[in-house]
Scaffold this motif. Sequence first.
Motif, PDB file in Angstrom:
ATOM      1  N   SER A 522       0.835  -1.139   0.024  1.00 40.35           N
ATOM      2  CA  SER A 522       0.121  -0.074  -0.067  1.00 40.35           C
ATOM      3  C   SER A 522       0.819   1.415  -0.095  1.00 40.35           C
ATOM      4  CB  SER A 522      -0.780  -0.115   1.162  1.00 40.35           C
ATOM      5  OG  SER A 522      -0.153   0.129   2.420  1.00 40.35           O
ATOM      6  N   GLY A 523       2.207   1.160   0.404  1.00 36.75           N
ATOM      7  CA  GLY A 523       2.890   2.432   0.490  1.00 36.75           C
ATOM      8  C   GLY A 523       3.093   2.986   1.859  1.00 36.75           C
ATOM      9  N   GLY A 524       1.972   2.368   2.665  1.00 37.22           N
ATOM     10  CA  GLY A 524       1.997   2.813   4.257  1.00 37.22           C
ATOM     11  C   GLY A 524       2.937   2.480   5.168  1.00 37.22           C
ATOM     12  N   GLY A 525       3.702   1.253   4.745  1.00 37.70           N
ATOM     13  CA  GLY A 525       4.520   0.603   5.918  1.00 37.70           C
ATOM     14  C   GLY A 525       3.874   0.033   7.087  1.00 37.70           C
ATOM     15  N   PRO A 526       4.609  -0.550   7.817  1.00 38.09           N
ATOM     16  CA  PRO A 526       3.828  -1.458   9.111  1.00 38.09           C
ATOM     17  C   PRO A 526       3.666  -0.696  10.087  1.00 38.09           C
ATOM     18  CG  PRO A 526       6.659  -1.628   8.974  1.00 38.09           C
ATOM     19  CD  PRO A 526       5.975  -0.753   7.746  1.00 38.09           C
ATOM     20  N   PHE A 527       2.919  -1.277  11.172  1.00 38.90           N
ATOM     21  CA  PHE A 527       2.605  -0.816  12.291  1.00 38.90           C
ATOM     22  C   PHE A 527       1.632   0.296  12.347  1.00 38.90           C
ATOM     23  CE2 PHE A 527       7.280  -1.582  12.698  1.00 38.90           C
ATOM     24  CZ  PHE A 527       7.233  -2.930  13.233  1.00 38.90           C
ATOM     25  N   ARG A 528       0.818   0.054  11.401  1.00 37.86           N
ATOM     26  CA  ARG A 528      -0.530   1.042  11.178  1.00 37.86           C
ATOM     27  C   ARG A 528      -1.778   0.369  11.569  1.00 37.86           C
ATOM     28  NH1 ARG A 528       1.794   5.785   9.703  1.00 37.86           N
ATOM     29  NH2 ARG A 528       3.953   5.719   8.616  1.00 37.86           N
ATOM     30  N   ILE A 529      -2.599   1.296  12.334  1.00 38.23           N
ATOM     31  CA  ILE A 529      -4.024   0.365  12.588  1.00 38.23           C
ATOM     32  C   ILE A 529      -4.697   0.802  11.427  1.00 38.23           C
ATOM     33  CG2 ILE A 529      -5.825   1.234  14.054  1.00 38.23           C
ATOM     34  CD1 ILE A 529      -3.748   1.757  16.519  1.00 38.23           C
ATOM     35  N   ASP A 530      -5.495  -0.117  11.179  1.00 35.99           N
ATOM     36  CA  ASP A 530      -6.421  -0.169  10.061  1.00 35.99           C
ATOM     37  C   ASP A 530      -7.649   1.041  10.372  1.00 35.99           C
ATOM     38  OD1 ASP A 530      -7.628  -0.782   7.780  1.00 35.99           O
ATOM     39  OD2 ASP A 530      -8.576  -2.732   8.514  1.00 35.99           O
ATOM     40  N   ALA A 531      -7.724   1.968  10.203  1.00 36.50           N
ATOM     41  CA  ALA A 531      -8.533   3.121  10.541  1.00 36.50           C
ATOM     42  C   ALA A 531      -9.600   2.931   9.615  1.00 36.50           C
ATOM     43  CB  ALA A 531      -7.659   4.435  10.420  1.00 36.50           C
ATOM     44  N   LYS A 532     -10.642   3.107  10.053  1.00 35.62           N
ATOM     45  CA  LYS A 532     -12.184   3.304   9.233  1.00 35.62           C
ATOM     46  C   LYS A 532     -12.129   4.616   8.481  1.00 35.62           C
ATOM     47  CE  LYS A 532     -17.226   2.865   9.692  1.00 35.62           C
ATOM     48  NZ  LYS A 532     -18.122   2.528  10.799  1.00 35.62           N
ATOM     49  N   ARG A 533     -12.461   4.338   7.038  1.00 38.00           N
ATOM     50  CA  ARG A 533     -12.517   5.616   6.663  1.00 38.00           C
ATOM     51  C   ARG A 533     -14.048   6.290   7.145  1.00 38.00           C
ATOM     52  NH1 ARG A 533      -9.189   8.098   2.691  1.00 38.00           N
ATOM     53  NH2 ARG A 533      -7.838   6.486   1.742  1.00 38.00           N
ATOM     54  N   LEU A 534     -13.861   7.706   7.504  1.00 36.80           N
ATOM     55  CA  LEU A 534     -15.218   8.616   8.054  1.00 36.80           C
ATOM     56  C   LEU A 534     -15.605   9.444   7.006  1.00 36.80           C
ATOM     57  CD1 LEU A 534     -13.623   8.805  11.586  1.00 36.80           C
ATOM     58  CD2 LEU A 534     -15.326   6.900  10.973  1.00 36.80           C
ATOM     59  N   ASP A 535     -16.834   9.551   6.886  1.00 40.28           N
ATOM     60  CA  ASP A 535     -17.466  10.347   5.835  1.00 40.28           C
ATOM     61  C   ASP A 535     -17.838  11.557   6.675  1.00 40.28           C
ATOM     62  OD1 ASP A 535     -18.546  11.693   3.850  1.00 40.28           O
ATOM     63  OD2 ASP A 535     -20.337  10.340   3.689  1.00 40.28           O
ATOM     64  N   TYR A 536     -17.079  12.392   6.899  1.00 31.89           N
ATOM     65  CA  TYR A 536     -17.903  13.527   8.006  1.00 31.89           C
ATOM     66  C   TYR A 536     -18.945  14.270   7.249  1.00 31.89           C
ATOM     67  CZ  TYR A 536     -13.699  12.657  10.747  1.00 31.89           C
ATOM     68  OH  TYR A 536     -13.044  12.027  11.691  1.00 31.89           O
ATOM     69  N   ALA A 537     -18.816  14.399   6.014  1.00 33.44           N
ATOM     70  CA  ALA A 537     -19.786  15.046   5.300  1.00 33.44           C
ATOM     71  C   ALA A 537     -21.304  14.519   5.705  1.00 33.44           C
ATOM     72  CB  ALA A 537     -19.601  15.169   3.688  1.00 33.44           C
ATOM     73  N   SER A 538     -21.453  13.056   5.877  1.00 30.61           N
ATOM     74  CA  SER A 538     -22.744  12.561   6.305  1.00 30.61           C
ATOM     75  C   SER A 538     -23.340  12.833   7.838  1.00 30.61           C
ATOM     76  CB  SER A 538     -22.400  11.065   5.826  1.00 30.61           C
ATOM     77  OG  SER A 538     -21.758  10.447   6.960  1.00 30.61           O
ATOM     78  N   ALA A 539     -22.378  13.402   8.535  1.00 27.20           N
ATOM     79  CA  ALA A 539     -22.814  13.664   9.894  1.00 27.20           C
ATOM     80  C   ALA A 539     -24.021  14.448  10.124  1.00 27.20           C
ATOM     81  CB  ALA A 539     -21.573  14.381  10.637  1.00 27.20           C
ATOM     82  N   GLN A 540     -24.778  14.023  11.072  1.00 25.11           N
ATOM     83  CA  GLN A 540     -26.135  14.648  11.305  1.00 25.11           C
ATOM     84  C   GLN A 540     -26.146  14.688  12.720  1.00 25.11           C
ATOM     85  OE1 GLN A 540     -29.530  12.218   9.673  1.00 25.11           O
ATOM     86  NE2 GLN A 540     -28.130  11.533   8.118  1.00 25.11           N
ATOM     87  N   ALA A 541     -26.768  15.873  13.057  1.00 26.29           N
ATOM     88  CA  ALA A 541     -26.938  16.375  14.651  1.00 26.29           C
ATOM     89  C   ALA A 541     -27.495  15.623  15.340  1.00 26.29           C
ATOM     90  CB  ALA A 541     -27.317  17.891  14.740  1.00 26.29           C
ATOM     91  N   SER A 542     -28.736  14.885  14.650  1.00 23.49           N
ATOM     92  CA  SER A 542     -29.615  13.935  15.440  1.00 23.49           C
ATOM     93  C   SER A 542     -29.173  12.348  15.755  1.00 23.49           C
ATOM     94  CB  SER A 542     -30.978  13.799  14.535  1.00 23.49           C
ATOM     95  OG  SER A 542     -30.663  13.363  13.295  1.00 23.49           O
TER      96      SER A 542
END
Length: 699
Positions: A522-542
């Motif tokens: 991937s080009g990221g190298g080792p020891f990296r946590i598999d972070a979830k892709r977060l879609d902040y544009a979809s955030a809703q106050a409710s």
Amino acid sequence: MSESEHVFRIHPAIGFARVGNSEEFYLGPETMAGLPLAEGDPATGGLPIRPGTESQTITSSDLRDRNGAFKRQAARFRVYEYPRVQGEETYPNGGGREIGIGSTVDGKKVVDVVWTVHVANKKANTYVLDENYPTAGLAAYEDGQLPPLRNLAEGPDSDNAARLRKLTIDPGPRAIGGAGAGPVRVDRATVATYGEGAEIRRLPSYPKSFPQDSFAELFCPTGDVDTLGELRTDERGRLLVVGAYGRACAWYKDGKPSLLDQDVNNDGWFDDTADGPVNAALVFDDGSVAEVAGAWVVSTDPGYAPQIVNAVTLWDDIYDTWIRKLRLQPEIFDRRFRDDYAPFFGGFVDGPLGGDQGGEHGPLGGDRGGKHSRFDGQVWPMFRSAYLQRWATNLPDIAVRAHEAVDKISAGDDPAETILGGLAFIRDPNDEDADFTGAPFMPLSLGDSNKPFLSLTLTQYFFLTQWNEKRYRKEGGPRLGPGEYLDKAVLFAGLGGRFGPGIDMTFVVRQPGLWTPDWCRSGGGPFRIDAKRLDYASAQASQPFLGQGWVPLHTPPGEGVEPGDTSKLMAIPWHTDYNSCATHPTSPELPPESGGTTLYWSWPAQRPVVVYPVGELRGGKLGPQRYSLRGPGTQSPNPADQGRYQERLRFIENWPKVGVVIQGTAIDGVEVDPEYYLEVASQLDETEVEPWPINALPG
């Protein structure tokens, strides 16, 4: 070379911020704890760094502010450039050039680095750590099992929106860019923001949640839990993530604050530790933007003994997982450990933090250089840890002398002729009987995964077996690149081995599913946590933005790790676990005839049990030891309860008064032997409290 032929990475891959009750802070250590820094220099690594400097380490005068408050620690993150590898990358890479604002990449100038950090605290909405077998770890999640939920009275579904909103501390993301920027508060009042390319976007409707949003009345003995820290950048555009204030609060039940009656699982309580992803985008003068392989930040307990090395460090546990389960170095382990691999023992060379390694923004500055110990060695650091832990434990005199002899083992010694007799005194992690045998086997600490005594990792023990068979190299070995060195140095300062549940991270680091699986492509190298892709544009106050998140051995591969997921299985609040983990009988308990009533240490390198206060020096000689936690409220006629506050709430009130163990070279105002590691800056009562001897051996 085209832009597509470069990859960019944040280092360290995991960084640690630490709480304090001061507005001021220092930077986290970036050298190997307890190991020599340069040939002929008595100073050892692991000391934090003064803010505003490249690598100037703190002294005893820098631990507290002018009012005596305990300073926080910031995690410092940098961006490195690497040539893209065709095919599979190997570790260590050995290269990497740090870049920042003002750097040039392929004729284009970096004009900004836009950072986004999202930390959260999910401790109140996760699973209990079994109080009867607190070191069960991943075994509690095997075969579809799940431990009971914390705060079960708030509902049985950890993904229920009402429960999530009530029990998760989620300030939302924060973004920052530029040089010398901030502070950007990660608190209840500040608007959430995130980076999108070169832009920083506001999220005024992000569904933030703090305890005050759900509970009208809270018991907060040292202040509200209304922030998880702050972001800043330095003059080169590097990111600083500063920890919060070490607070804890409880909601009321039946007119009284929730009980604080457990060491690990306290229903009805919050604290202000946290964790989450760190991302960055490079912005160039032609308007183009390059993504950077992300990192992770953990905000946790203070570092009360930053230079004392654990027998099993956090690096050792994570490295063992990557070696045996993620094909980090097949030359060491390829379905089994390879007998033809010869570990590196030690030696000094031009280190990865030398001036010739860092480029224009090198970790020690382009004009610095000099010799630095690489110590990517796999054997001698284990011997060093045995010696250093004498400064945080009450070893009898005969054992102190033995540990000093272990530290003096060199690459030229015949293993069988050393004080260790080869492997004669090292507990074998492959031998179940050894798990239930204390002295004379080392390490003499409490165990993990339902084993009474601590063992080294399988990888550590393999390196020792190769040393014992004289299959090792006295010098040489692969060079760590400067970013790789940071990855290791930061993790090397953390606690591994006994995750019950731990201080910095916990047993989840042993599950391969926590980590990015395609590290070599991937080009990221080792020891990296598999972070979830977060879609902040979809955030809703409710609707709560974060869910239950990643669960060990349950979350399918590829779903990723959310903010708050790596710290949620730690103690709540952190204070009660730290307070308790001085000495204990073994668990599972041993029969009395085998020494079952003897007390052993939990985490002495990370949670000092007894110390030598600098004020007890007489003519340069050591005085008596004292408990690290001492004074009113700590005394008990029961040896198993000494060295801790008898009422857990007292530690929440007094943790900023605890002293710090540092090397004599960093102690101001008094001449101290460089070999000494003494307690400084304690504000606790100096009443003489003699430690109870763990092993009453003659001197």
